[in-house]
Scaffold this motif. Structure first.
Motif, PDB file in Angstrom:
ATOM      1  N   THR A   1      -2.325   7.548   5.773  1.00  0.00           N
ATOM      2  CA  THR A   1      -1.012   6.922   5.641  1.00  0.00           C
ATOM      3  C   THR A   1      -1.105   5.431   5.938  1.00  0.00           C
ATOM      4  N   LEU A   2      -1.860   5.080   6.973  1.00  0.00           N
ATOM      5  CA  LEU A   2      -2.165   3.697   7.300  1.00  0.00           C
ATOM      6  C   LEU A   2      -3.634   3.431   7.016  1.00  0.00           C
ATOM      7  N   ASP A   3      -3.949   2.180   6.750  1.00  0.00           N
ATOM      8  CA  ASP A   3      -5.334   1.822   6.450  1.00  0.00           C
ATOM      9  C   ASP A   3      -6.098   1.347   7.676  1.00  0.00           C
TER      10      ASP A   3
ATOM     11  N   PHE B   1      -4.762  -7.657   4.380  1.00  0.00           N
ATOM     12  CA  PHE B   1      -3.759  -6.602   4.295  1.00  0.00           C
ATOM     13  C   PHE B   1      -2.499  -7.107   3.604  1.00  0.00           C
ATOM     14  N   ALA B   2      -1.786  -6.168   2.981  1.00  0.00           N
ATOM     15  CA  ALA B   2      -0.545  -6.526   2.310  1.00  0.00           C
ATOM     16  C   ALA B   2       0.602  -6.676   3.291  1.00  0.00           C
ATOM     17  N   ASN B   3       0.560  -5.890   4.375  1.00  0.00           N
ATOM     18  CA  ASN B   3       1.659  -5.955   5.336  1.00  0.00           C
ATOM     19  C   ASN B   3       1.256  -5.274   6.640  1.00  0.00           C
TER      20      ASN B   3
ATOM     21  N   ASP C   1      -8.544   5.215   1.479  1.00  0.00           N
ATOM     22  CA  ASP C   1      -9.490   4.588   0.555  1.00  0.00           C
ATOM     23  C   ASP C   1      -9.683   3.137   0.952  1.00  0.00           C
ATOM     24  N   PRO C   2     -10.882   2.755   1.391  1.00  0.00           N
ATOM     25  CA  PRO C   2     -11.089   1.367   1.827  1.00  0.00           C
ATOM     26  C   PRO C   2     -10.927   0.352   0.707  1.00  0.00           C
ATOM     27  N   GLU C   3     -10.967   0.821  -0.541  1.00  0.00           N
ATOM     28  CA  GLU C   3     -10.819  -0.082  -1.681  1.00  0.00           C
ATOM     29  C   GLU C   3      -9.396  -0.108  -2.221  1.00  0.00           C
ATOM     30  N   ALA C   4      -8.486   0.610  -1.602  1.00  0.00           N
ATOM     31  CA  ALA C   4      -7.109   0.677  -2.090  1.00  0.00           C
ATOM     32  C   ALA C   4      -6.440  -0.697  -1.993  1.00  0.00           C
ATOM     33  N   SER C   5      -5.501  -0.939  -2.889  1.00  0.00           N
ATOM     34  CA  SER C   5      -4.725  -2.178  -2.828  1.00  0.00           C
ATOM     35  C   SER C   5      -3.497  -1.967  -1.953  1.00  0.00           C
ATOM     36  N   GLY C   6      -2.886  -3.053  -1.533  1.00  0.00           N
ATOM     37  CA  GLY C   6      -1.671  -2.961  -0.736  1.00  0.00           C
ATOM     38  C   GLY C   6      -1.879  -2.339   0.624  1.00  0.00           C
ATOM     39  N   LYS C   7      -2.990  -2.614   1.265  1.00  0.00           N
ATOM     40  CA  LYS C   7      -3.326  -1.962   2.536  1.00  0.00           C
ATOM     41  C   LYS C   7      -2.364  -2.384   3.657  1.00  0.00           C
ATOM     42  N   LEU C   8      -2.115  -1.411   4.561  1.00  0.00           N
ATOM     43  CA  LEU C   8      -1.238  -1.616   5.712  1.00  0.00           C
ATOM     44  C   LEU C   8      -2.046  -1.530   6.994  1.00  0.00           C
ATOM     45  N   VAL C   9      -1.786  -2.464   7.912  1.00  0.00           N
ATOM     46  CA  VAL C   9      -2.375  -2.421   9.251  1.00  0.00           C
ATOM     47  C   VAL C   9      -1.240  -2.220  10.254  1.00  0.00           C
ATOM     48  N   ALA C  10      -1.458  -1.365  11.226  1.00  0.00           N
ATOM     49  CA  ALA C  10      -0.460  -1.112  12.268  1.00  0.00           C
ATOM     50  C   ALA C  10      -0.901  -1.746  13.572  1.00  0.00           C
ATOM     51  N   THR C  11       0.059  -1.988  14.444  1.00  0.00           N
ATOM     52  CA  THR C  11      -0.242  -2.566  15.743  1.00  0.00           C
ATOM     53  C   THR C  11       0.866  -2.224  16.723  1.00  0.00           C
ATOM     54  N   GLY C  12       0.696  -2.681  17.946  1.00  0.00           N
ATOM     55  CA  GLY C  12       1.723  -2.587  18.972  1.00  0.00           C
ATOM     56  C   GLY C  12       1.617  -3.820  19.843  1.00  0.00           C
ATOM     57  N   PHE C  13       2.629  -4.056  20.664  1.00  0.00           N
ATOM     58  CA  PHE C  13       2.662  -5.270  21.467  1.00  0.00           C
ATOM     59  C   PHE C  13       2.951  -4.938  22.925  1.00  0.00           C
TER      60      PHE C  13
END
Length: 329
Positions: A273-275, A253-255, A220-232
């Motif tokens: 699961t992830l935003d 994003f929240a985290n 849900d693009p409007e959800a609160s507490g959104k999570l973004v993932a990444t790699g390095f």
């Protein structure tokens, strides 16, 4: 946003129903992708407890194991048996082009998340996807050059062919044996998840069971507490560039999460699961299947046009991602 270095894509919009022959071909390609990914995952499932012996490739932490090699051989054997005239590009054994190429090319990562695999962290998978002519466009593509390079020879040529409507990523599968999950998609037919750990009759966000596939629709693009993932990356200067860019995204994003498998990052965006996910410098075989799965789940997807480049998915500002990292000092 520079369209020369980035390509934004979501689930395709077609002018009409695909021809029955095209639909049948995509079903065939998807069946091969799923079988090949399952063959690679079966090799990975042989892993026991404890750490796995690994050799360093390009840098500390960039590892390869005997499982990587054996899984890629298993994947290649399935594809070669079913599609002997298709080209194959794999992480461990490079590119194989048959004497009479069909115009279709498979991009495979036998073990995405090798560092996780070595350490016993469950986020790893086999990823398989196929790129090729769209809706009988092989003849047109053969007679009319889309760019100076043939589709399948570079990210820029592939992106131009996608823009021209002659080629596309047609089918893909990501099989994560330690998670008991299989994600798959074919162009125009949506993205799906089979979760063998889901108890039948018990509702969950993913739904599905070992016998039933659940269609994916992203988060849900409007959800609160959104999570973004990444790699390095492994290079210190590149990591600094990545971190700086991602920090600029964090107000939305929240985290942040760092899972360790680009293929699964994209699939987890597809299942909600992830935003969002964004990473700089991944290889085609890392994102080929996962990007198609996310796009078919209706999620905006960014494929790189240059190497290195940004691969991203989800509801985030793609324009905030710089096209190029600064030159090394």
């Amino acid at each position: 946003m520079s369209t020369t270095s980035k390509h934004v894509h979501s689930a395709p919009e077609t002018a009409g129903a695909p021809r029955s022959s095209d639909a049948a071909l995509r079903r065939t390609l998807l069946a091969v992708a799923r079988e090949a990914a399952a063959a690679g995952a079966a090799v990975l499932a042989e892993r026991g407890r404890g750490n796995v012996a690994a050799q360093t490739k390009s840098a500390a932490g960039d590892w390869v194991t005997d499982f990587d090699r054996r899984a890629e051989i298993a994947v290649r054997e399935v594809i070669a048996a079913a599609r002997p005239n298709d080209a194959i590009t794999g992480e461990e054994y490079g590119s194989t082009v048959p004497a009479q190429p069909s115009g279709y090319r498979w991009s495979i990562d036998p073990l995405d998340g090798t560092a996780n695999f070595v350490r016993g962290i469950v986020y790893y998978a086999t990823s398989v996807a196929v790129f090729g002519p769209l809706d009988g466009a092989a003849e047109a593509a053969a007679s009319t050059a889309v760019t100076e390079q043939t589709p399948g020879e570079s990210l820029a040529a592939d992106g131009a062919a996608i823009d021209a409507g002659t080629h596309a990523w047609l089918a893909g599968a990501v099989n994560a044996p330690a998670l008991g999950t299989e994600y798959y998609a074919s162009m125009g037919d949506g993205a799906w998840l089979v979760d063998s750990n889901q108890v039948p009759g018990v509702s969950s966000r993913r739904g599905g069971s070992a016998a039933r596939a659940q269609r994916l629709h992203g988060g849900d693009p409007e959800a609160s507490g959104k999570l973004v993932a990444t790699g390095f990356g492994y290079d210190a200067q590149r990591r600094q560039f990545q971190v700086g860019t991602l920090l600029d995204l964090m107000p939305d994003f929240a985290n942040m999460r760092r899972i360790g498998s680009a293929a699964l990052d994209l699939c987890l965006v597809a299942d909600g699961t992830l935003d969002a996910y964004a990473e700089y410098g991944t290889q085609e075989f890392d994102w080929a299947a996962g990007a198609l799965i996310a796009a078919e789940a209706g999620v905006p997807v960014l494929r790189p046009r240059t190497e290195p480049g940004w691969q991203a998915a989800g509801h985030l500002d793609f324009d905030a991602l710089p096209a190029e990292e600064p030159a090394k000092k």
